[in-house]
Design a protein around this motif. Structure first.
Motif, mmCIF file in Angstrom:
data_model
loop_
_atom_site.group_PDB
_atom_site.id
_atom_site.type_symbol
_atom_site.label_atom_id
_atom_site.label_comp_id
_atom_site.label_asym_id
_atom_site.label_seq_id
_atom_site.Cartn_x
_atom_site.Cartn_y
_atom_site.Cartn_z
ATOM 1 N N GLU A 57 48.448 37.685 42.835
ATOM 2 C CA GLU A 57 47.537 36.496 42.387
ATOM 3 C C GLU A 57 46.207 36.986 43.975
ATOM 4 O OE1 GLU A 57 49.887 32.920 40.549
ATOM 5 O OE2 GLU A 57 49.731 33.289 42.931
ATOM 6 N N GLY A 58 46.917 37.820 44.648
ATOM 7 C CA GLY A 58 45.360 37.915 45.995
ATOM 8 C C GLY A 58 44.193 38.865 44.890
ATOM 9 N N PHE A 59 42.984 39.401 45.736
ATOM 10 C CA PHE A 59 42.121 40.046 44.978
ATOM 11 C C PHE A 59 42.353 41.146 45.326
ATOM 12 C CE2 PHE A 59 40.229 38.304 49.723
ATOM 13 C CZ PHE A 59 39.696 39.909 50.401
ATOM 14 N N GLU A 60 43.286 41.668 46.504
ATOM 15 C CA GLU A 60 43.504 42.790 46.482
ATOM 16 C C GLU A 60 44.549 43.319 45.445
ATOM 17 O OE1 GLU A 60 45.632 42.787 50.849
ATOM 18 O OE2 GLU A 60 42.902 42.308 52.003
ATOM 19 N N ASN A 61 45.556 42.625 45.269
ATOM 20 C CA ASN A 61 46.227 42.798 44.209
ATOM 21 C C ASN A 61 45.338 42.996 43.496
ATOM 22 O OD1 ASN A 61 48.418 40.086 44.944
ATOM 23 N ND2 ASN A 61 49.195 42.472 45.419
ATOM 24 N N ARG A 62 44.469 43.017 42.839
ATOM 25 C CA ARG A 62 43.308 42.842 41.444
ATOM 26 C C ARG A 62 42.663 44.297 42.057
ATOM 27 N NH1 ARG A 62 41.378 38.442 39.223
ATOM 28 N NH2 ARG A 62 40.471 39.881 37.838
ATOM 29 N N ILE A 63 42.274 44.927 43.296
ATOM 30 C CA ILE A 63 41.795 45.911 43.421
ATOM 31 C C ILE A 63 42.529 47.662 43.253
ATOM 32 C CG2 ILE A 63 40.710 47.557 45.154
ATOM 33 C CD1 ILE A 63 39.363 44.774 46.120
ATOM 34 N N ALA A 64 44.275 46.477 43.915
ATOM 35 C CA ALA A 64 45.194 47.865 43.399
ATOM 36 C C ALA A 64 45.462 47.828 42.046
ATOM 37 C CB ALA A 64 46.375 47.002 44.801
ATOM 38 N N GLU A 65 45.193 47.166 41.055
ATOM 39 C CA GLU A 65 45.660 47.315 39.650
ATOM 40 C C GLU A 65 44.544 48.111 39.268
ATOM 41 O OE1 GLU A 65 45.385 43.517 38.235
ATOM 42 O OE2 GLU A 65 47.918 43.020 39.706
ATOM 43 N N MET A 66 43.338 47.905 40.167
ATOM 44 C CA MET A 66 42.023 48.432 39.585
ATOM 45 C C MET A 66 42.628 49.975 40.234
ATOM 46 S SD MET A 66 38.894 46.303 40.604
ATOM 47 C CE MET A 66 37.654 47.634 40.004
ATOM 48 N N ILE A 256 34.335 45.309 42.253
ATOM 49 C CA ILE A 256 34.614 44.769 43.443
ATOM 50 C C ILE A 256 33.865 43.803 44.036
ATOM 51 C CG2 ILE A 256 35.550 45.150 45.342
ATOM 52 C CD1 ILE A 256 35.777 48.070 44.680
ATOM 53 N N ASP A 257 33.109 44.018 43.911
ATOM 54 C CA ASP A 257 32.111 42.056 44.799
ATOM 55 C C ASP A 257 32.111 41.255 43.299
ATOM 56 O OD1 ASP A 257 31.014 43.895 46.503
ATOM 57 O OD2 ASP A 257 28.788 43.984 45.410
ATOM 58 N N ALA A 258 31.953 41.273 42.117
ATOM 59 C CA ALA A 258 32.552 40.520 41.260
ATOM 60 C C ALA A 258 33.610 40.055 41.622
ATOM 61 C CB ALA A 258 31.919 40.530 39.683
ATOM 62 N N LEU A 259 34.487 40.517 41.304
ATOM 63 C CA LEU A 259 35.781 40.399 41.632
ATOM 64 C C LEU A 259 35.769 38.701 43.039
ATOM 65 C CD1 LEU A 259 38.955 39.724 41.455
ATOM 66 C CD2 LEU A 259 38.995 41.784 42.929
ATOM 67 N N LEU A 260 35.532 39.637 43.871
ATOM 68 C CA LEU A 260 35.429 39.019 45.269
ATOM 69 C C LEU A 260 34.575 37.822 45.491
ATOM 70 C CD1 LEU A 260 34.847 41.693 48.502
ATOM 71 C CD2 LEU A 260 36.753 40.240 47.694
ATOM 72 N N VAL A 261 33.292 38.037 44.514
ATOM 73 C CA VAL A 261 32.683 36.284 44.193
ATOM 74 C C VAL A 261 34.300 35.563 43.565
ATOM 75 C CG1 VAL A 261 30.549 35.364 42.983
ATOM 76 C CG2 VAL A 261 30.182 37.199 44.222
ATOM 77 N N ASP A 262 34.441 35.720 42.377
ATOM 78 C CA ASP A 262 34.885 34.881 41.917
ATOM 79 C C ASP A 262 36.872 34.279 43.205
ATOM 80 O OD1 ASP A 262 34.925 35.327 38.970
ATOM 81 O OD2 ASP A 262 35.736 37.316 38.839
ATOM 82 N N TYR A 263 36.430 34.837 43.981
ATOM 83 C CA TYR A 263 37.076 34.213 44.454
ATOM 84 C C TYR A 263 36.805 33.885 45.951
ATOM 85 C CZ TYR A 263 42.038 36.475 43.135
ATOM 86 O OH TYR A 263 42.813 37.003 42.364
ATOM 87 N N HIS A 264 35.596 33.535 46.395
ATOM 88 C CA HIS A 264 34.783 32.436 47.006
ATOM 89 C C HIS A 264 34.513 33.181 48.368
ATOM 90 C CE1 HIS A 264 34.857 29.290 43.927
ATOM 91 N NE2 HIS A 264 36.266 29.472 44.226
ATOM 92 N N VAL A 265 34.619 34.933 48.280
ATOM 93 C CA VAL A 265 34.214 35.321 49.733
ATOM 94 C C VAL A 265 32.893 35.751 49.887
ATOM 95 C CG1 VAL A 265 34.847 37.468 51.018
ATOM 96 C CG2 VAL A 265 36.721 36.708 49.250
ATOM 97 N N PRO A 266 32.696 34.805 51.282
ATOM 98 C CA PRO A 266 31.000 34.709 51.711
ATOM 99 C C PRO A 266 31.410 36.427 51.686
ATOM 100 C CG PRO A 266 32.064 34.183 52.743
ATOM 101 C CD PRO A 266 33.017 33.890 52.168
ATOM 102 N N LEU A 267 30.099 37.166 51.400
ATOM 103 C CA LEU A 267 29.875 38.805 51.302
ATOM 104 C C LEU A 267 28.524 39.218 51.588
ATOM 105 C CD1 LEU A 267 30.783 39.785 47.496
ATOM 106 C CD2 LEU A 267 31.825 39.940 49.672
ATOM 107 N N LEU A 268 28.546 40.128 52.630
ATOM 108 C CA LEU A 268 26.958 41.088 53.725
ATOM 109 C C LEU A 268 27.394 41.827 53.160
ATOM 110 C CD1 LEU A 268 28.096 39.329 57.330
ATOM 111 C CD2 LEU A 268 26.962 37.757 55.834
ATOM 112 N N ASP A 269 25.914 42.290 52.568
ATOM 113 C CA ASP A 269 25.552 43.862 52.632
ATOM 114 C C ASP A 269 25.485 44.770 54.028
ATOM 115 O OD1 ASP A 269 23.427 43.094 54.047
ATOM 116 O OD2 ASP A 269 21.281 43.498 52.709
ATOM 117 N N GLU A 270 25.192 45.764 53.561
ATOM 118 C CA GLU A 270 25.707 46.838 55.439
ATOM 119 C C GLU A 270 24.827 46.353 56.240
ATOM 120 O OE1 GLU A 270 22.524 49.150 52.151
ATOM 121 O OE2 GLU A 270 24.645 47.953 52.128
ATOM 122 N N HIS A 271 23.436 45.275 55.804
ATOM 123 C CA HIS A 271 22.518 44.843 57.745
ATOM 124 C C HIS A 271 23.004 44.069 57.885
ATOM 125 C CE1 HIS A 271 19.822 48.204 56.124
ATOM 126 N NE2 HIS A 271 20.197 47.808 54.865
#
Length: 287
Positions: A57-66, A256-271
């Motif tokens: 059920e975790g987002f890393e599970n979902r990425i591994a499935e991809m 991946i970004d869209a999936l992380l947003v679904d899990y409410h992860v605060p995302l930063l860019d490379e800067h």
């Protein structure tokens, strides 16, 4: 004459066979290590949401499935609590071939490109006067703030005059979930706020009733390391497998970004700038 012809034919067969064998060995050497695998083996914690759990059920599970879907192989897990010795007892022991969620620069694995960046965040009730984006805020003084023991925010919170409620850093996740406890204590009014790692903050804050506010500490100047780039980890000596994963990350970053947003992860860019959810739908970031 017959003996010479027989030798010549036999020698020619040997030369041709050797040439084809050399070509085949070169071709195999050029293939990524993953080509010879019958399945994707991932080391993961079985009780560590929002990252992984046994139910997938975790987002890393979902990425591994991809990843497994692109490799067109079944996904297999080796489950173990992510405590001291996790890499040594799983990836290094060759029980699996991939670890998700490894901070960039972690020397015990070969890191891929980062597939997300996040930041420690302040969790408070909505409308709280503690909604600050840095740890030097005067409003923190005298407040009861939850923090995971010995994590980077601890020292600047003490300097700000906050009263700290500590939660265990190393724990068996089959028994306790300190980050969830810290967030639930905010919801119950036991503490005024909590400062924890962004993915944990976002996930558990969204599950309170009512949901809590999550304030990424993007303006902090306390010198504490609050921003981390997160990679996948593979064994040293497997550069082709790493390179394949890097290509996967580049191609699938928006997904991946869209999936992380679904899990409410605060995302930063490379800067180190906070990304809006809308930014993840297109050219969000590239390394």
């Amino acid at each position: 004459m017959r003996r010479i012809d027989t030798w010549s034919r036999g020698r020619w067969r040997t030369i041709v066979a050797g040439a084809f064998g050399l070509i085949a060995s070169i071709a195999v050497a050029d293939l990524p290590e993953r080509e010879s695998r019958e399945h994707l083996r991932v080391c993961a914690d079985a009780n560590n949401l929002p990252f992984t759990n046994r139910q997938g059920e975790g987002f890393e599970n979902r990425i591994a499935e991809m990843i497994a879907a692109e490799l067109d192989v079944p996904l297999r897990y080796v489950h173990a609590p992510q405590v001291m010795g996790f890499i040594r007892n799983t990836l290094d022991a060759r029980l699996c071939d991939l670890v998700m969620g490894v901070a960039a620069g972690y020397e015990f694995v070969q890191n891929t490109l980062p597939y997300y960046r996040s930041v420690y965040s302040l969790v408070v009730p909505k409308g709280s006067d503690l909604e600050a984006t840095h740890l030097e805020a005067a409003t923190l003084e005298g407040k009861q703030i939850g923090v995971i023991f010995e994590t980077p925010p601890t020292v600047p919170l003490r300097r700000a005059g906050a009263h700290l409620q500590s939660y265990a850093l190393q724990t068996d996740t089959r028994v306790r979930t300190p980050a969830r406890d810290a967030v639930e204590d905010v919801a119950k009014g036991v503490t005024d706020g909590a400062v924890i790692w962004g993915p944990l903050a976002g996930y558990y804050a969204a599950r309170q009733n009512p949901p809590l506010a999550v304030v990424p500490l993007v303006d902090d100047t306390s010198q504490a390391r609050l921003i981390y780039a997160i990679t996948m980890g593979v064994r040293h000596g497997e550069p082709q497998w790493r390179d394949w994963l890097n290509d996967f990350i580049r191609r699938r970053q928006a997904d991946i970004d869209a999936l992380l947003v679904d899990y409410h992860v605060p995302l930063l860019d490379e800067h180190g700038r906070l990304m809006s959810p809308a930014a993840t739908s297109g050219e969000a970031r590239r390394d």
